[in-house]
Design a protein around this motif. Structure first.
Motif, mmCIF file in Angstrom:
data_model
loop_
_atom_site.group_PDB
_atom_site.id
_atom_site.type_symbol
_atom_site.label_atom_id
_atom_site.label_comp_id
_atom_site.label_asym_id
_atom_site.label_seq_id
_atom_site.Cartn_x
_atom_site.Cartn_y
_atom_site.Cartn_z
ATOM 1 N N GLY A 52 0.788 -1.228 0.000
ATOM 2 C CA GLY A 52 0.000 0.000 0.000
ATOM 3 C C GLY A 52 0.817 1.272 0.000
ATOM 4 O O GLY A 52 0.250 2.363 -0.122
ATOM 5 N N LYS A 53 2.138 1.159 0.147
ATOM 6 C CA LYS A 53 3.017 2.329 0.126
ATOM 7 C C LYS A 53 3.856 2.315 -1.154
ATOM 8 O O LYS A 53 4.029 1.281 -1.801
ATOM 9 C CB LYS A 53 3.950 2.330 1.341
ATOM 10 C CG LYS A 53 3.234 2.311 2.683
ATOM 11 C CD LYS A 53 2.541 3.626 2.959
ATOM 12 C CE LYS A 53 1.856 3.624 4.322
ATOM 13 N NZ LYS A 53 2.805 3.553 5.443
ATOM 14 N N ASN A 96 7.785 -1.159 -16.766
ATOM 15 C CA ASN A 96 8.733 -1.117 -17.892
ATOM 16 C C ASN A 96 9.390 0.252 -17.956
ATOM 17 O O ASN A 96 9.420 0.910 -18.994
ATOM 18 C CB ASN A 96 8.024 -1.435 -19.207
ATOM 19 C CG ASN A 96 7.544 -2.870 -19.261
ATOM 20 O OD1 ASN A 96 6.360 -3.146 -19.147
ATOM 21 N ND2 ASN A 96 8.469 -3.802 -19.449
ATOM 22 N N THR A 97 9.891 0.677 -16.820
ATOM 23 C CA THR A 97 10.526 1.980 -16.696
ATOM 24 C C THR A 97 11.926 1.821 -16.133
ATOM 25 O O THR A 97 12.251 0.806 -15.506
ATOM 26 C CB THR A 97 9.700 2.886 -15.762
ATOM 27 O OG1 THR A 97 9.492 2.190 -14.516
ATOM 28 C CG2 THR A 97 8.357 3.223 -16.376
ATOM 29 N N ARG A 98 12.748 2.843 -16.367
ATOM 30 C CA ARG A 98 14.114 2.778 -15.848
ATOM 31 C C ARG A 98 14.102 2.691 -14.328
ATOM 32 O O ARG A 98 14.798 1.867 -13.729
ATOM 33 C CB ARG A 98 14.899 4.014 -16.295
ATOM 34 C CG ARG A 98 16.281 4.093 -15.655
ATOM 35 C CD ARG A 98 16.971 5.411 -15.953
ATOM 36 N NE ARG A 98 18.218 5.539 -15.210
ATOM 37 C CZ ARG A 98 19.002 6.599 -15.239
ATOM 38 N NH1 ARG A 98 18.661 7.644 -15.990
ATOM 39 N NH2 ARG A 98 20.118 6.645 -14.537
ATOM 40 N N GLN A 102 6.290 2.871 -7.591
ATOM 41 C CA GLN A 102 4.992 2.217 -7.687
ATOM 42 C C GLN A 102 4.438 1.873 -6.309
ATOM 43 O O GLN A 102 5.181 1.508 -5.404
ATOM 44 C CB GLN A 102 5.144 0.941 -8.525
ATOM 45 C CG GLN A 102 3.840 0.317 -8.968
ATOM 46 C CD GLN A 102 4.121 -0.837 -9.918
ATOM 47 O OE1 GLN A 102 4.363 -1.957 -9.475
ATOM 48 N NE2 GLN A 102 4.119 -0.579 -11.213
ATOM 49 N N VAL A 103 3.101 2.016 -6.184
ATOM 50 C CA VAL A 103 2.432 1.563 -4.968
ATOM 51 C C VAL A 103 2.466 0.037 -4.942
ATOM 52 O O VAL A 103 2.091 -0.621 -5.908
ATOM 53 C CB VAL A 103 0.971 2.059 -4.916
ATOM 54 C CG1 VAL A 103 0.239 1.442 -3.725
ATOM 55 C CG2 VAL A 103 0.927 3.579 -4.836
ATOM 56 N N VAL A 104 2.919 -0.529 -3.845
ATOM 57 C CA VAL A 104 3.078 -1.978 -3.742
ATOM 58 C C VAL A 104 1.722 -2.628 -3.510
ATOM 59 O O VAL A 104 1.016 -2.308 -2.545
ATOM 60 C CB VAL A 104 4.040 -2.345 -2.596
ATOM 61 C CG1 VAL A 104 4.166 -3.863 -2.467
ATOM 62 C CG2 VAL A 104 5.398 -1.712 -2.840
ATOM 63 N N SER A 105 1.357 -3.551 -4.401
ATOM 64 C CA SER A 105 0.090 -4.270 -4.273
ATOM 65 C C SER A 105 0.317 -5.776 -4.278
ATOM 66 O O SER A 105 -0.563 -6.547 -4.643
ATOM 67 C CB SER A 105 -0.859 -3.875 -5.410
ATOM 68 O OG SER A 105 -0.270 -4.134 -6.671
ATOM 69 N N THR A 175 -4.678 1.740 -1.383
ATOM 70 C CA THR A 175 -4.048 0.491 -1.812
ATOM 71 C C THR A 175 -4.101 0.290 -3.311
ATOM 72 O O THR A 175 -3.681 -0.760 -3.813
ATOM 73 C CB THR A 175 -4.729 -0.703 -1.116
ATOM 74 O OG1 THR A 175 -6.140 -0.692 -1.422
ATOM 75 C CG2 THR A 175 -4.532 -0.641 0.383
ATOM 76 N N GLY A 176 -4.594 1.270 -4.050
ATOM 77 C CA GLY A 176 -4.634 1.164 -5.503
ATOM 78 C C GLY A 176 -5.661 0.175 -6.025
ATOM 79 O O GLY A 176 -5.513 -0.358 -7.129
ATOM 80 N N SER A 177 -6.720 -0.071 -5.249
ATOM 81 C CA SER A 177 -7.758 -1.004 -5.688
ATOM 82 C C SER A 177 -8.488 -0.450 -6.905
ATOM 83 O O SER A 177 -8.679 0.757 -7.054
ATOM 84 C CB SER A 177 -8.767 -1.253 -4.564
ATOM 85 O OG SER A 177 -9.830 -2.074 -5.008
ATOM 86 N N GLU A 178 -8.925 -1.369 -7.772
ATOM 87 C CA GLU A 178 -9.677 -0.974 -8.971
ATOM 88 C C GLU A 178 -11.129 -0.641 -8.642
ATOM 89 O O GLU A 178 -11.841 -0.077 -9.473
ATOM 90 C CB GLU A 178 -9.650 -2.111 -10.007
ATOM 91 C CG GLU A 178 -8.266 -2.453 -10.538
ATOM 92 C CD GLU A 178 -7.467 -3.351 -9.630
ATOM 93 O OE1 GLU A 178 -6.323 -3.699 -9.998
ATOM 94 O OE2 GLU A 178 -7.946 -3.712 -8.534
ATOM 95 N N LEU A 179 -11.592 -0.981 -7.444
ATOM 96 C CA LEU A 179 -12.987 -0.758 -7.079
ATOM 97 C C LEU A 179 -13.248 0.701 -6.741
ATOM 98 O O LEU A 179 -12.550 1.292 -5.919
ATOM 99 C CB LEU A 179 -13.355 -1.640 -5.878
ATOM 100 C CG LEU A 179 -14.786 -1.494 -5.356
ATOM 101 C CD1 LEU A 179 -15.805 -1.866 -6.427
ATOM 102 C CD2 LEU A 179 -14.979 -2.331 -4.098
ATOM 103 N N LYS A 180 -14.269 1.257 -7.366
ATOM 104 C CA LYS A 180 -14.732 2.614 -7.067
ATOM 105 C C LYS A 180 -16.171 2.496 -6.578
ATOM 106 O O LYS A 180 -17.069 2.154 -7.342
ATOM 107 C CB LYS A 180 -14.685 3.522 -8.302
ATOM 108 C CG LYS A 180 -13.365 3.501 -9.059
ATOM 109 C CD LYS A 180 -12.196 4.003 -8.250
ATOM 110 C CE LYS A 180 -10.911 3.981 -9.077
ATOM 111 N NZ LYS A 180 -9.707 3.994 -8.276
ATOM 112 N N LEU A 181 -16.385 2.758 -5.304
ATOM 113 C CA LEU A 181 -17.719 2.617 -4.740
ATOM 114 C C LEU A 181 -18.632 3.740 -5.206
ATOM 115 O O LEU A 181 -18.214 4.894 -5.315
ATOM 116 C CB LEU A 181 -17.656 2.613 -3.215
ATOM 117 C CG LEU A 181 -17.021 1.397 -2.547
ATOM 118 C CD1 LEU A 181 -16.993 1.591 -1.033
ATOM 119 C CD2 LEU A 181 -17.758 0.122 -2.911
#
Length: 508
Positions: A52-53, A96-98, A102-105, A175-181
């Motif tokens: 999440g960080k 795919n970056t140098r 990124q947020v760790v999931s 946490t970068g979840s794909e869910l949008k309530l």
């Protein structure tokens, strides 16, 4: 004979020419050095990451023929080896970056990882192996379904390493979840479901519900796919606009669900899934509308059952075992009868508590008047233990209810005040006064692991301050409830989140 010699002579001559040509070609090539990776700096062998960080790795690369390092000449890949969800492993690409930013999931654990740099000109790839150790600070704690400006948001009180709790606002976004309530908050609940049907291979359900939809999320990463929607756990036609008001575990992997005033049953070991409603009386061949309460002991394995309330006919009904329907309750003999199970009343609240060996407590209202009544009975034997009018202070304006599991006191709230009612003495005591703050929920939380978690007898009071900014104006106080109507003792206090409408504890 001459033809054969001629043939052999031609072959020999050709071979001499070929060998001669090879010999003359030796030394005619130009050999050039290729651009090689000579060093990777700032990429340690062991990398620590927190779920999440943001994980930030910025390696410095040294190439033999590119001292200034022109990034455009290369491609990059960050990858790791993880579980494929079916008992095997596979390679996952992170970026795919140098640099990795990124947020760790990734689920907590230790993983073999690779940083691959490919020279576009030569096509040569250089791979640097390292390890990522992921720890999850958002691993255990209170998950809160909150109201923020009329919209649902999940906040969390995350248990930290020192035994305290950290506030996580908007858990899904964090946490970068794909869910949008979308919609207003309704419920949140978690329990061990057993392996569910569908492609997500989830065996632990964390359910989030609004007035538009109910869905589960991945229980460790909080990731989401559309196939985690509750409709994928329901066989047959799902009613339009369906969402769950209540999901509640029974013994083992069984559970009940109430939605659209219908009750459903799930039992994983027998492959019984939510399908046709069980809110149906077979003897009468009639469906009924059910109130949003389930009363039953989720620890009972033998004679597993639950009590529901039939709103249509204003009566208590019972579901037993894995039956596909409910049954009415037989009336007690006159000598033991305190009330009729066909009450003719509206149900305001119902809960099973372990008090007095385990009883159903229900608050009933006369549909033609203002009087409220308390009815108690054993859900297994159906022995009735209490029925009388509730004469508590300002009870007609009660908004939320709870019952002390150890002492049997009826707790209720009005505005920012909490009262305790002793049904035997018919006395009322003001036990919490939060002034201008408003109460949004009161509850005695039922932990699954009662040996690890000792706070089942503590009263939780969720509240909010209308004068503070939305989204951080919510709070929760927990209180120890002493016997003989003693003063409540404040045990813990939390604040800084939304207005709590429902809560559940993620046990580990």
């Amino acid at each position: 004979m001459i033809l054969k010699l001629y043939k052999y002579s031609i072959i020999l001559f050709t071979g001499i020419i070929i060998l001669s040509g090879c010999k003359k070609d030796l030394g005619n090539y130009d050999y050039n050095d290729i651009n090689t990776l000579t060093a990777v700096i700032n990429l340690p062998k062991d990398v620590n990451a927190i779920f999440g960080k943001v994980l930030s790795i910025k390696p410095e690369l040294k190439f033999s023929l590119d001292p200034g390092f022109d990034e455009s000449k290369y491609t990059f890949e960050w990858s790791y080896i993880g579980s494929n969800g079916t008992g095997g492993i596979k390679m996952f690409v992170l970026a795919n970056t140098r640099n990795l930013e990124q947020v760790v999931s990734i689920v907590a654990g230790t993983y073999t990882a690779y940083y691959t740099v490919t020279d576009k000109a030569s096509g040569v790839a250089y791979k640097k192996e390292f390890r990522i150790k992921v720890t999850n600070e958002i691993n255990e704690g209170w998950m809160l379904m909150c109201d923020v400006n009329g919209q649902a948001r999940v906040d969390m009180l995350s248990l930290n390493s020192s035994g305290g709790f950290d506030v996580v606002n908007d858990l899904l976004a964090t946490t970068g979840s794909e869910l949008k309530l979308a919609g207003k908050p309704v419920m949140i609940y978690n329990y061990a479901t057993g392996l569910l049907i569908g492609p997500d291979k989830i065996s632990f359900g964390i359910y989030l519900g609004t007035d538009q939809t109910t869905t589960k999320i991945e229980p460790n990463t909080f990731k989401w796919t559309p196939t985690m929607n509750l409709s994928y756990e329901m066989f047959g036609n799902t009613p339009a606009g369906f969402y769950a008001d209540v999901i509640q575990q029974r013994s083992g992997g069984a559970a009940y669900m109430i939605g659209k005033e219908s009750a459903y049953f799930y039992e994983r070991t027998q492959n019984i899934y939510f399908s046709a409603p069980i809110s149906y009386i077979a003897a009468e061949q009639k469906e009924f509308k059910v109130a949003p309460f389930v009363a039953g002991d989720d620890l009972i394995v033998s004679n597993a059952h639950a009590i529901f309330y039939d709103k249509t006919n204003r009566r208590f009904v019972k579901h037993v075992g894995s039956s596909s329907t409910c049954t009415t309750l037989p009336e007690p003999a006159d000598a033991q009868k305190k009330f009729s199970f066909s009450t003719g009343m509206d149900l305001l609240y119902m809960s099973w508590v372990p008090y007095n060996g385990g009883e159903v407590f229900s608050v009933l209202k006369d549909p033609n008047g203002t009087k409220r009544f308390l009815a108690r009975f054993n859900s297994a034997s159906l022995v009735q233990s209490y029925y009388d009018e509730i004469t508590a202070t300002d009870f007609a304006n009660a908004e939320f209810y709870a019952v002390s599991p150890a002492l049997g006191y009826l707790i209720y709230s009005v505005g920012g005040k909490v009262y305790e009612y002793d049904m035997s003495l018919k006395t009322t005591k003001l036990v919490v006064d939060l002034g201008n703050k408003k109460i949004s929920l009161i509850q005695f939380y039922d932990f699954k692991s009662t040996t690890k978690y000792k706070d089942s007898n503590n009263l939780m009071v969720a509240f909010y301050d209308p004068a503070l900014p939305e989204g951080t104006n919510g709070g929760i106080n927990t209180y120890t409830v002493p016997p003989v109507m003693g003063d409540l003792v404040l045990a813990k206090s939390f604040s800084g989140f939304g207005k709590v409408k429902s809560l559940t504890y993620r046990e580990r």
